[in-house]
Design a protein around this motif. Structure first.
Motif, mmCIF file in Angstrom:
data_model
loop_
_atom_site.group_PDB
_atom_site.id
_atom_site.type_symbol
_atom_site.label_atom_id
_atom_site.label_comp_id
_atom_site.label_asym_id
_atom_site.label_seq_id
_atom_site.Cartn_x
_atom_site.Cartn_y
_atom_site.Cartn_z
ATOM 1 N N GLU A 386 -32.212 6.998 41.521
ATOM 2 C CA GLU A 386 -31.193 7.505 42.606
ATOM 3 C C GLU A 386 -30.871 5.934 42.905
ATOM 4 O O GLU A 386 -29.480 5.962 43.527
ATOM 5 C CB GLU A 386 -32.256 8.009 43.533
ATOM 6 C CG GLU A 386 -31.355 8.285 44.800
ATOM 7 C CD GLU A 386 -32.402 9.259 45.908
ATOM 8 O OE1 GLU A 386 -31.587 9.763 46.668
ATOM 9 O OE2 GLU A 386 -33.591 9.280 45.662
ATOM 10 N N ASN A 412 -36.052 15.568 37.124
ATOM 11 C CA ASN A 412 -35.205 15.491 38.294
ATOM 12 C C ASN A 412 -34.282 16.834 38.116
ATOM 13 O O ASN A 412 -33.086 16.907 38.641
ATOM 14 C CB ASN A 412 -34.326 14.497 38.364
ATOM 15 C CG ASN A 412 -33.762 14.010 37.040
ATOM 16 O OD1 ASN A 412 -33.378 14.932 36.372
ATOM 17 N ND2 ASN A 412 -33.763 12.732 36.674
ATOM 18 N N TYR A 418 -30.478 14.569 42.522
ATOM 19 C CA TYR A 418 -29.964 13.309 43.301
ATOM 20 C C TYR A 418 -28.622 13.905 44.146
ATOM 21 O O TYR A 418 -28.243 13.609 45.175
ATOM 22 C CB TYR A 418 -29.410 12.565 42.356
ATOM 23 C CG TYR A 418 -30.714 12.014 41.396
ATOM 24 C CD1 TYR A 418 -31.894 11.380 41.719
ATOM 25 C CD2 TYR A 418 -30.556 12.155 39.978
ATOM 26 C CE1 TYR A 418 -32.900 10.976 41.019
ATOM 27 C CE2 TYR A 418 -31.397 11.895 39.064
ATOM 28 C CZ TYR A 418 -32.512 11.433 39.488
ATOM 29 O OH TYR A 418 -33.738 10.846 38.845
#
Length: 616
Positions: A386, A412, A418
């Motif tokens: 990130e 993720n 994100y």
């Protein structure tokens, strides 16, 4: 190689390859024997210091190589924007030959010069004599020798080999034919053997002089300027006593100026100083760090993979990552970066490229593949990814592509996390799954009517199966059959395989050696995974992980991407470039898939092509 290679161009031990260092074995064994059989007061430290000196020189040079490549990739204070290609890397892989030559000649000199043995650690008289001999005879003789080497006869036979590298790297400084190195060694021997003959030599003068030579050679061949102006303001005479990287870079671009070794003084008095030296120096100092438009974010794989990065070992990075016998000797060096990564680590730049006016960079998360499987490391890695995304956006990047496990669904959700936590992101996050699908589909030989599917059911896997069914190709499966049937209820092309007779296998992670051995002879294995399949058959064919050959217009590509061949880029890296070129302006992460046919057509339009079939 020089334009017209002359006498003694090749090194005499060229045919020995990696075994050339065995030439030092007799002297090395003699040193060990003397230590074992003689008392400490009888040890000849001049003889014993040769091997440590060679190791120090190699380590010193490697530090400059890594530092220079990292700084050049970042772009701040860079002098030349031209690219380096594999040809230059191959030409400069023998930079350690001159270190080996030093060791051989030192052992010989130590055995024949009466005053060369049992040198004291320090003698100030000898150090002063070394300095004076370098400033006087060495620098002046080198200046005229260098000018002579630029005469057509000697240039075409010897020195053109060195000047083949327009964009210099630290190791370019020692890339010369054997005969040229002999001439240089005779010249540099003056400050070393002068004190020996006068009885004032010491270990400090010998080691110090070689360290000085390596320091100035490496510094002067960096492609970035870093000597601040205040150095010359405080001590103006230094301008004539110490050159800078930009000063010598002009010699490699203009050829007929700036001949001096390390001291520009002789160029000034003989009128050969390049008139643009001061301007290039000041321009380079003010140059800012590059702002890439496309960033590819990858990570380290194995502990040894750090040596395969472009900032690692140049010759190793220029070849696909695989097991080599010499890697075992450098494995102890991987322990400290592993420990450091667990405590502290920050994303760093390892490569820059240019393509169709796009500025590209590759950044590396300082984590190894095994760390991605450790639960408590998950949040740390996500934070690093990130931070890299936000930093890339701050620097003006439009696209960031996620490579390897940086787009893991478990980590993720293929990058969707994100986007969710940063809904106002302007930079587009790309996982490249659509291009990976396109490459797999187009790798299947024409006329294929059935394939065996075996692997984890990711969004890439489902997209591949869907595309195959639309083309009328029957997809057979074992363990994945029930889940595929539930996901594609209307697809009659999905079948339960009753045997391992299919000749084309679409495979992901987890295909075992036993399963590979069940495949018929001549089976083609096409992976859709990020990591390569461990080959268990010599009578079968294995495609590389989804990748494309880069077009010639893609510049500064002189290292291999993990296990891929030269000038071949992973689908996930190419996808980011295509998003930047075409201005798609959409995220491709999470469940999102881009138009497979469109991105394939765009890849071909920009000159990317499918890697030639497979390897066995």
């Amino acid at each position: 190689m020089a334009t017209t290679p002359g006498f003694l161009t090749d090194w005499p031990w060229k045919h020995l390859g990696s075994f050339k260092y065995m030439l030092l074995a007799p002297w090395g064994m003699q040193s060990i024997y003397s230590v074992a059989t003689k008392g400490k007061n009888e040890w000849d430290y001049t003889n014993l210091i040769v091997i440590p000196l060679l190791v120090w020189r190699a380590f010193h040079n490697q530090l400059w190589i890594s530092f220079s490549r990292h700084r050049t990739a970042k772009g701040n204070n860079r002098i030349l924007d031209r690219s380096i290609e594999f040809e230059q890397v191959d030409r400069e892989t023998n930079w350690d030959d001159q270190i080996l030559l030093t060791g051989i000649l030192f052992y010989v000199a130590n055995s024949i010069l009466p005053n060369g043995s049992f040198l004291p650690i320090w003698k100030i008289e000898g150090i002063i004599i070394t300095i004076v001999l370098h400033i006087g005879p060495v620098e002046y003789i080198y200046y005229w020798l260098h000018r002579a080497l630029h005469h057509h006869y000697l240039y075409s036979r010897y020195h053109s080999h060195h000047h083949s590298s327009i964009v210099t790297e630290p190791i370019t400084s020692v890339t010369h034919p054997f005969a040229e190195h002999l001439a240089y060694f005779c010249l540099f021997a003056i400050p070393i053997f002068g004190p020996v003959l006068t009885g004032t030599a010491s270990l400090a003068s010998v080691v110090g002089y070689f360290t000085y030579i390596d320091l100035m050679n490496n510094m002067g061949h960096c492609n970035f300027e870093f000597i601040p102006k205040w150095v010359f303001s405080i001590c103006p005479p230094l301008k004539y006593m110490m050159y800078t990287p930009s000063f010598h870079s002009l010699h490699h671009t203009h050829f007929r100026t700036n001949y001096s070794l390390f001291m520009p003084f002789y160029d000034y008095i003989h009128g050969t100083m390049d008139k643009s030296s001061d301007a290039v120096y000041e321009t380079s100092l003010t140059r800012q760090e590059d702002n890439p438009e496309v960033v590819h974010l990858t990570h380290l794989t194995t502990p040894e993979s750090i040596f395969h990065l472009q900032i690692g070992f140049a010759s190793v990075a220029s070849r696909p990552q695989n097991s080599k016998w010499y890697i075992w000797f450098i494995r102890p060096l991987t322990t400290w970066p592993m420990m450091l990564n667990f405590i502290y680590g920050r994303t760093f730049v390892v490569e820059r490229n240019n393509f169709e006016k796009l500025k590209l960079q590759t950044w590396v998360i300082p984590r190894f593949s095994v760390q991605y499987s450790i639960k408590w490391q998950g949040q740390v890695i996500n934070n690093l990814v990130e931070e890299a995304i936000l930093e890339a956006e701050d620097r003006g990047a439009k696209i960031l592509s996620l490579g390897l496990l940086n787009q893991s669904w478990e980590l993720n959700r293929s990058g969707a996390l994100y986007i969710k936590t940063n809904p106002k992101l302007n930079i587009k996050v790309v996982d490249g799954s659509s291009l990976a699908v396109a490459i797999v589909i187009n790798s299947i030989p024409k006329g294929t009517t059935e394939v065996l599917f075996r692997g984890s059911l990711s969004k890439t896997a489902y997209a591949i199966v869907s595309a195959l069914c639309q083309k009328g190709i029957q997809v057979s499966a074992f363990y994945e059959f029930e889940r595929l049937k539930l996901s594609f209820r209307s697809q009659s092309e999905i079948a339960l395989s009753k045997s391992y007779t299919e000749r084309v296998w679409i495979v992901g992670d987890g295909l075992s050696k036993e399963e590979q051995l069940k495949a018929p002879k001549g089976t083609l294995f096409i992976p859709y995974s990020q990591f390569p399949l461990k080959k268990a058959r010599k009578d079968a064919f294995y495609c590389h992980t989804p990748a494309l050959v880069a077009p010639p217009a893609l510049e500064n590509l002189h290292s291999c991407e993990n296990w891929l061949p030269r000038r071949v880029m992973s689908a996930w890296r190419v996808a980011g470039i295509l998003h930047g070129l075409e201005g798609y302006n959409v995220h491709e992460c999470g469940e999102t898939m881009f138009d497979v046919d469109k991105i394939w057509d765009d890849a071909l339009k920009h000159g990317f092509r499918l890697l030639q079939f497979a390897s066995n």
